[in-house]
Design a protein around this motif. Structure first.
Motif, PDB file in Angstrom:
ATOM      1  N   UNK A  88       4.415   8.823  -4.908  1.00  0.00           N
ATOM      2  CA  UNK A  88       4.012   7.594  -5.588  1.00  0.00           C
ATOM      3  C   UNK A  88       2.513   7.589  -5.860  1.00  0.00           C
ATOM      4  N   UNK A  89       1.710   8.012  -4.867  1.00  0.00           N
ATOM      5  CA  UNK A  89       0.263   8.066  -5.047  1.00  0.00           C
ATOM      6  C   UNK A  89      -0.102   9.033  -6.169  1.00  0.00           C
ATOM      7  N   UNK A  90       0.559  10.187  -6.215  1.00  0.00           N
ATOM      8  CA  UNK A  90       0.295  11.141  -7.284  1.00  0.00           C
ATOM      9  C   UNK A  90       0.638  10.553  -8.646  1.00  0.00           C
ATOM     10  N   UNK A  91       1.724   9.768  -8.693  1.00  0.00           N
ATOM     11  CA  UNK A  91       2.127   9.144  -9.954  1.00  0.00           C
ATOM     12  C   UNK A  91       1.145   8.057 -10.364  1.00  0.00           C
ATOM     13  N   UNK A  92       0.601   7.326  -9.389  1.00  0.00           N
ATOM     14  CA  UNK A  92      -0.446   6.344  -9.695  1.00  0.00           C
ATOM     15  C   UNK A  92      -1.627   7.039 -10.362  1.00  0.00           C
ATOM     16  N   UNK A 145      14.761   5.732  -0.711  1.00  0.00           N
ATOM     17  CA  UNK A 145      13.690   5.138  -1.492  1.00  0.00           C
ATOM     18  C   UNK A 145      13.465   6.003  -2.737  1.00  0.00           C
ATOM     19  N   UNK A 146      12.835   5.462  -3.775  1.00  0.00           N
ATOM     20  CA  UNK A 146      12.661   6.254  -4.998  1.00  0.00           C
ATOM     21  C   UNK A 146      11.688   7.417  -4.824  1.00  0.00           C
ATOM     22  N   UNK A 147      12.037   8.531  -5.447  1.00  0.00           N
ATOM     23  CA  UNK A 147      11.148   9.685  -5.547  1.00  0.00           C
ATOM     24  C   UNK A 147      10.482   9.629  -6.925  1.00  0.00           C
ATOM     25  N   UNK A 148       9.204   9.299  -6.967  1.00  0.00           N
ATOM     26  CA  UNK A 148       8.490   9.257  -8.239  1.00  0.00           C
ATOM     27  C   UNK A 148       8.112  10.668  -8.670  1.00  0.00           C
ATOM     28  N   UNK A 149       8.114  10.875  -9.977  1.00  0.00           N
ATOM     29  CA  UNK A 149       7.879  12.207 -10.537  1.00  0.00           C
ATOM     30  C   UNK A 149       6.601  12.189 -11.368  1.00  0.00           C
ATOM     31  N   UNK A 150       5.460  12.604 -10.788  1.00  0.00           N
ATOM     32  CA  UNK A 150       4.200  12.592 -11.538  1.00  0.00           C
ATOM     33  C   UNK A 150       4.155  13.698 -12.580  1.00  0.00           C
ATOM     34  N   UNK A 151       3.408  13.453 -13.645  1.00  0.00           N
ATOM     35  CA  UNK A 151       3.257  14.434 -14.719  1.00  0.00           C
ATOM     36  C   UNK A 151       1.810  14.376 -15.206  1.00  0.00           C
ATOM     37  N   UNK A 152       1.052  15.468 -15.054  1.00  0.00           N
ATOM     38  CA  UNK A 152      -0.360  15.456 -15.460  1.00  0.00           C
ATOM     39  C   UNK A 152      -0.519  15.098 -16.933  1.00  0.00           C
ATOM     40  N   UNK A 153      -1.571  14.366 -17.294  1.00  0.00           N
ATOM     41  CA  UNK A 153      -1.761  13.884 -18.671  1.00  0.00           C
ATOM     42  C   UNK A 153      -1.666  14.943 -19.769  1.00  0.00           C
ATOM     43  N   UNK A 154      -2.195  16.161 -19.579  1.00  0.00           N
ATOM     44  CA  UNK A 154      -2.094  17.100 -20.702  1.00  0.00           C
ATOM     45  C   UNK A 154      -0.662  17.495 -21.058  1.00  0.00           C
ATOM     46  N   UNK A 155       0.285  17.274 -20.126  1.00  0.00           N
ATOM     47  CA  UNK A 155       1.667  17.717 -20.345  1.00  0.00           C
ATOM     48  C   UNK A 155       2.507  16.635 -21.001  1.00  0.00           C
ATOM     49  N   UNK A 156       2.402  15.402 -20.526  1.00  0.00           N
ATOM     50  CA  UNK A 156       3.254  14.337 -21.044  1.00  0.00           C
ATOM     51  C   UNK A 156       2.446  13.154 -21.514  1.00  0.00           C
ATOM     52  N   UNK A 157       3.099  12.240 -22.259  1.00  0.00           N
ATOM     53  CA  UNK A 157       2.406  11.089 -22.831  1.00  0.00           C
ATOM     54  C   UNK A 157       2.426   9.870 -21.923  1.00  0.00           C
ATOM     55  N   UNK A 158       3.180   9.909 -20.811  1.00  0.00           N
ATOM     56  CA  UNK A 158       3.288   8.747 -19.937  1.00  0.00           C
ATOM     57  C   UNK A 158       2.673   8.975 -18.558  1.00  0.00           C
ATOM     58  N   UNK A 159       2.427  10.219 -18.196  1.00  0.00           N
ATOM     59  CA  UNK A 159       1.906  10.505 -16.869  1.00  0.00           C
ATOM     60  C   UNK A 159       2.975  10.557 -15.795  1.00  0.00           C
ATOM     61  N   UNK A 160       4.244  10.442 -16.178  1.00  0.00           N
ATOM     62  CA  UNK A 160       5.349  10.481 -15.221  1.00  0.00           C
ATOM     63  C   UNK A 160       6.649  10.805 -15.944  1.00  0.00           C
ATOM     64  N   UNK A 161       7.576  11.370 -15.187  1.00  0.00           N
ATOM     65  CA  UNK A 161       8.937  11.578 -15.677  1.00  0.00           C
ATOM     66  C   UNK A 161       9.878  10.489 -15.185  1.00  0.00           C
TER      67      UNK A 161
END
Length: 356
Positions: free
Chosen positions: A23-27, A80-96
């Motif tokens: 979650x912190x990584x996704x934030x 509990x939910x597993x959030x999926x972070x995505x670095x900005x250069x890869x995706x447009x939302x920052x998360x999957x």
């Protein structure tokens, strides 16, 4: 944002730390993405991205805890939910998005409640967030080359309610504030999850209502995503090719590497990617969907099913994302390539899709 029927032997304390770290990584990744929308030329100060990341994470949390709460009310163990972070250069939302883990639910009544709870809970939050974000956004001329977010029936109606106009029209459109972009992203993620395939939320709801016979039908239906990508390619290619009929405009846009084929391919790509992800999910899960019982659902669950269908139709985006081509200054050898530019209130201007 789907319910993955996989058991885990991870110790509770270790698992809790893992959830928190994800979650912190996704934030961080969503806030960094929001900062780039506010000032495209740099990521810092990253705090400028809160107006995008906070509403987006609220939508995701409500979606996942909709699933979690419904599962626990039915006595089904869920993680509990597993959030999926995505670095900005890869995706447009920052998360999957996010997923939860739970054992397969064979009871149709439990399955339809759990499957529908997430999208409906997320949408209940996404709609007011989008309304608020649209109220902070401005209507302005479309200029140069940018990215357009997809239109849906609900999104077009919301823009009309806020601006009093069906947009885009007369070369103008609404330029999205980061909070509006987060609300739109909530609609997009809900639409993806309601696709009626495999172990997406839409697949759970469809199997729960229609029974096991839907599983084999879903397997034959999933290649329709490939046909949809072909249709999107043809439609966007036709629209873009007509815009490039002016040689002067075509010359300017060519300097930006823009042509009708590349624009059409970019528009069709999301459906190709989602088809590939569905195939991968099916392979990893060992099949399309676990079998369910044959107990009757009852009238209330029938109403719930058709509510989910109506929601899916209202937020469906045939062209989720594509390049836009607005007014071009043919006296210049360059055109703007960013869909987002700073506005006076610290927001972001993002070009929006028309009529798809």
């Amino acid at each position: 944002m789907s319910d993955t029927p996989v058991r885990t032997n991870r110790k509770p304390s270790s698992s809790l730390w893992f959830h928190a770290l994800l979650f912190l990584a996704t934030v961080i990744t969503t806030t960094a993405t929001g900062a780039i929308y506010v000032h495209p030329e740099r990521m810092l100060p990253i705090a400028d991205g809160w107006t995008f990341s906070v509403p987006l994470l609220v939508i995701l949390l409500c979606h996942e805890f909709g699933h979690f709460t419904a599962a626990r009310l039915h006595g089904v163990k869920a993680s509990l939910p597993y959030f999926l972070p995505l670095p900005p250069p890869i995706g447009m939302l920052g998360t999957l998005g996010a997923v939860i883990r739970m054992p397969p639910a064979t009871d149709r009544r439990k399955l339809i409640d759990i499957g529908a709870a997430g999208p409906l809970a997320g949408l209940v939050v996404a709609i007011p967030i989008l309304f608020y974000g649209l109220s902070l956004s401005k209507v302005a001329p479309l200029v140069g080359v940018g990215m357009q977010e997809g239109n849906s029936l609900l999104y077009a109606l919301m823009k009309f309610v806020v601006t009093g106009r069906w947009l885009p029209s007369n070369g103008e459109d609404i330029m999205l504030h980061p909070t509006a972009l987060a609300g739109w992203a909530g609609l997009l993620l809900t639409m993806i999850n309601l696709l009626p395939f495999g172990q997406l939320d839409g697949g759970h709801v469809a199997v729960a209502y229609l029974g096991n016979r839907y599983t084999s039908f879903s397997r034959r239906l999933s290649p329709a995503l490939l046909l949809l990508s072909v249709g999107v390619f043809a439609w966007v290619w036709f629209l873009t090719d007509s815009l490039l009929a002016d040689p002067a405009v075509a010359k300017v846009l060519a300097s930006q590497g823009v042509d009708s084929v590349s624009v059409a391919l970019a528009a069709a790509m999301p459906w190709l990617v989602w088809f590939g992800m569905l195939r991968l999910m099916s392979f990893l899960a060992g099949g399309e969907h676990p079998a369910v019982d044959d107990k009757p659902l009852g009238r209330s669950r029938g109403v719930l099913f058709w509510l989910v269908v109506a929601v899916f139709v209202s937020i469906f985006m045939p062209v989720p994302l594509r390049f836009s081509i607005g007014k071009v200054d043919v006296s210049s050898t360059t055109t703007p390539t960013k869909a987002a530019t700073n506005n006076d209130d610290g927001g972001v201007d993002a070009q929006d899709d028309g009529g798809d």
